[in-house]
Design a protein around this motif. Structure first.
Motif, PDB file in Angstrom:
ATOM      1  N   GLU A  88       0.831  -1.210   0.000  1.00 54.62           N
ATOM      2  CA  GLU A  88       0.000   0.000   0.000  1.00 54.62           C
ATOM      3  C   GLU A  88       0.862   1.255   0.000  1.00 54.62           C
ATOM      4  N   ARG A  89       1.983   1.222   0.729  1.00 58.38           N
ATOM      5  CA  ARG A  89       2.880   2.377   0.734  1.00 58.38           C
ATOM      6  C   ARG A  89       3.471   2.607  -0.647  1.00 58.38           C
ATOM      7  N   ALA A  90       3.761   1.522  -1.373  1.00 60.07           N
ATOM      8  CA  ALA A  90       4.331   1.649  -2.716  1.00 60.07           C
ATOM      9  C   ALA A  90       3.372   2.351  -3.672  1.00 60.07           C
ATOM     10  N   GLN A  91       2.078   2.252  -3.397  1.00 63.89           N
ATOM     11  CA  GLN A  91       1.095   2.939  -4.238  1.00 63.89           C
ATOM     12  C   GLN A  91       1.050   4.438  -3.947  1.00 63.89           C
ATOM     13  N   ILE A  92       1.588   4.838  -2.791  1.00 62.34           N
ATOM     14  CA  ILE A  92       1.625   6.252  -2.406  1.00 62.34           C
ATOM     15  C   ILE A  92       2.912   6.902  -2.894  1.00 62.34           C
ATOM     16  N   TRP A  93       4.033   6.212  -2.713  1.00 62.61           N
ATOM     17  CA  TRP A  93       5.323   6.747  -3.152  1.00 62.61           C
ATOM     18  C   TRP A  93       5.346   6.911  -4.665  1.00 62.61           C
ATOM     19  N   GLY A  94       5.747   8.061  -5.138  1.00 63.76           N
ATOM     20  CA  GLY A  94       5.798   8.329  -6.568  1.00 63.76           C
ATOM     21  C   GLY A  94       4.495   8.863  -7.106  1.00 63.76           C
ATOM     22  N   ARG A  95       3.377   8.380  -6.556  1.00 64.70           N
ATOM     23  CA  ARG A  95       2.066   8.834  -7.012  1.00 64.70           C
ATOM     24  C   ARG A  95       1.587  10.039  -6.201  1.00 64.70           C
ATOM     25  N   HIS A  96       1.581   9.907  -4.880  1.00 62.55           N
ATOM     26  CA  HIS A  96       1.087  10.984  -4.018  1.00 62.55           C
ATOM     27  C   HIS A  96       2.211  11.718  -3.292  1.00 62.55           C
ATOM     28  N   ILE A  97       3.338  11.041  -3.069  1.00 59.40           N
ATOM     29  CA  ILE A  97       4.519  11.678  -2.478  1.00 59.40           C
ATOM     30  C   ILE A  97       5.692  11.421  -3.419  1.00 59.40           C
ATOM     31  N   ALA A  98       6.346  12.470  -3.871  1.00 59.43           N
ATOM     32  CA  ALA A  98       7.473  12.320  -4.797  1.00 59.43           C
ATOM     33  C   ALA A  98       8.683  13.047  -4.224  1.00 59.43           C
ATOM     34  N   MET A  99       9.856  12.644  -4.694  1.00 57.05           N
ATOM     35  CA  MET A  99      11.086  13.197  -4.135  1.00 57.05           C
ATOM     36  C   MET A  99      12.060  13.584  -5.234  1.00 57.05           C
ATOM     37  N   VAL A 100      12.718  14.713  -5.047  1.00 60.31           N
ATOM     38  CA  VAL A 100      13.794  15.187  -5.920  1.00 60.31           C
ATOM     39  C   VAL A 100      15.089  15.086  -5.129  1.00 60.31           C
ATOM     40  N   PHE A 101      16.061  14.356  -5.656  1.00 59.76           N
ATOM     41  CA  PHE A 101      17.302  14.111  -4.935  1.00 59.76           C
ATOM     42  C   PHE A 101      18.367  15.147  -5.302  1.00 59.76           C
ATOM     43  N   GLN A 102      19.446  15.173  -4.496  1.00 61.93           N
ATOM     44  CA  GLN A 102      20.453  16.216  -4.682  1.00 61.93           C
ATOM     45  C   GLN A 102      21.372  15.960  -5.862  1.00 61.93           C
ATOM     46  N   ASP A 103      21.505  14.737  -6.319  1.00 61.17           N
ATOM     47  CA  ASP A 103      22.427  14.438  -7.414  1.00 61.17           C
ATOM     48  C   ASP A 103      21.683  13.736  -8.538  1.00 61.17           C
ATOM     49  N   PRO A 104      21.194  14.488  -9.526  1.00 63.27           N
ATOM     50  CA  PRO A 104      20.442  13.859 -10.618  1.00 63.27           C
ATOM     51  C   PRO A 104      21.287  12.888 -11.419  1.00 63.27           C
ATOM     52  N   GLY A 105      22.605  13.094 -11.438  1.00 60.99           N
ATOM     53  CA  GLY A 105      23.483  12.178 -12.169  1.00 60.99           C
ATOM     54  C   GLY A 105      23.438  10.771 -11.627  1.00 60.99           C
ATOM     55  N   ARG A 106      23.185  10.645 -10.329  1.00 61.74           N
ATOM     56  CA  ARG A 106      23.104   9.334  -9.704  1.00 61.74           C
ATOM     57  C   ARG A 106      21.670   8.825  -9.635  1.00 61.74           C
TER      58      ARG A 106
END
Length: 341
Positions: A88-106
């Motif tokens: 159920e958490r996997a259905q929330i991550w990316g869909r309802h909560i998203a994250m931008v990380f500090q190193d896009p290259g990685r």
């Protein structure tokens, strides 16, 4: 602290603990933190490297390493993420909560074209077909300021500049129209000009879409003017939280005051030495008793090392956990008496 905003909050963190097992012992990376992010609100989380900011974000996203443990509550739209089954958490991550990380290259897959990385989430979470998802991907790249989106969709990440890669990361995070966007040090690897563009983009997207934003940074200037509220963390604990205007104009925690005193300003005399906070963060495996800033604080008194300071309201919507808080506005705050010892 969160009761007044509970009805309009998108995320409530209640008494969160995140501990990581290491060969030296258990690291108390996040230790009893409570925070609220209102719907459509931008919250800045600041503090030195090692203060627990990124660990808190990873706890929200379920990205902590296997040898870690979480307790407390992470209430997202009425549901405790820590008590939900992982499916159920996997259905929330990316869909309802998203994250931008500090190193896009990685963060971006180097052997997968931008188009696939942009459309994958939309096809999985929103059920879009390939053509519709590709069209939406082009619109997203335009929205985040990527020129010639049709050509960029065919590119691999290494064919883009650092600033363009970060814009792609933001587009991926926005693809499923999340309710909460977490940006963890999103400008660390970028030059100053691009940093400002990315930060302004995040703020613009957040206000136009009404998305809640958690902007994490060790740089005070990053959150100033781009967030509604600011939370200051130190050694895994919350030191101060309030409106960004009140925290920057009249900091009440000795640590926040010292941080702001160490920032150079245009009215400083030439060749004036910067004020320093001497010492380092305490050992996270064996933190000191009482206030964790006490060994570095020039205003410390006997009680500071005896008991943990309790978060208390000093003004409307401004809380501080400090045994010897900075005097209320009206007393000149020069910062000169807070030079670290």
């Amino acid at each position: 602290m969160h009761s007044s905003t509970a009805l309009t909050s998108v995320l409530e963190i209640r008494n969160l603990h995140a501990h990581i097992a290491t060969p030296r012992g258990v690291v108390r990376a996040v230790d009893d933190v409570s925070l609220t992010i209102g719907r459509g609100q931008a919250l800045g989380v600041v503090g030195e490297s090692g203060s627990g900011k990124s660990v808190m974000a990873k706890a929200i996203m379920g990205m902590l390493p296997g040898r870690s443990g979480c307790s407390g509550e992470i209430i997202f739209q009425g549901r405790d993420l820590l008590s939900l089954p992982r499916k159920e958490r996997a259905q929330i991550w990316g869909r309802h909560i998203a994250m931008v990380f500090q190193d896009p290259g990685r963060s971006l897959n180097p052997v997968v074209r931008v188009e696939r990385q942009l459309t994958e989430g939309m096809r999985r979470h929103l059920g879009l077909g390939r053509t519709e998802a590709r069209s939406r991907a082009g619109e997203l790249l335009t929205e985040v300021g990527v020129p010639d989106p049709e050509r960029r969709l065919r590119c691999y990440p290494h064919e883009l500049s650092g600033g363009m890669r970060q814009r792609v990361m933001i587009a991926i995070a926005l693809a499923c129209q999340p309710d909460l966007l977490i940006a963890d040090e999103p400008t660390t690897a970028l030059d100053v000009t691009v940093q400002r563009q990315i930060l302004d983009l995040l703020r613009r997207v957040q206000t136009e879409r009404g998305t809640a934003l958690m902007l994490i940074s060790h740089d005070l200037a990053v959150v100033a003017g781009r967030t509604d509220r600011t939370a200051v963390m130190y050694a895994g604990r919350l030191a101060e939280v309030g409106t960004t205007a009140s925290v920057f104009r009249a900091p009440r925690h000795q640590y926040t005051h010292a941080l702001l005193g160490a920032v150079p300003t245009l009215d400083h005399e030439r060749h004036t030495p910067l004020r320093l906070i001497h010492g380092t963060l305490p050992d996270p495996v064996a933190p000191p008793t009482g206030c964790r800033f006490e060994p570095r604080c020039t205003a410390a008194q006997a009680q500071c090392g005896e008991a943990d300071p309790v978060m208390a309201t000093v003004e409307h919507d401004h809380q501080v956990a400090c045994c010897v808080p900075v005097p209320a506005p009206g007393t000149p705050l020069t910062g000169g008496d807070l030079v670290g010892r």
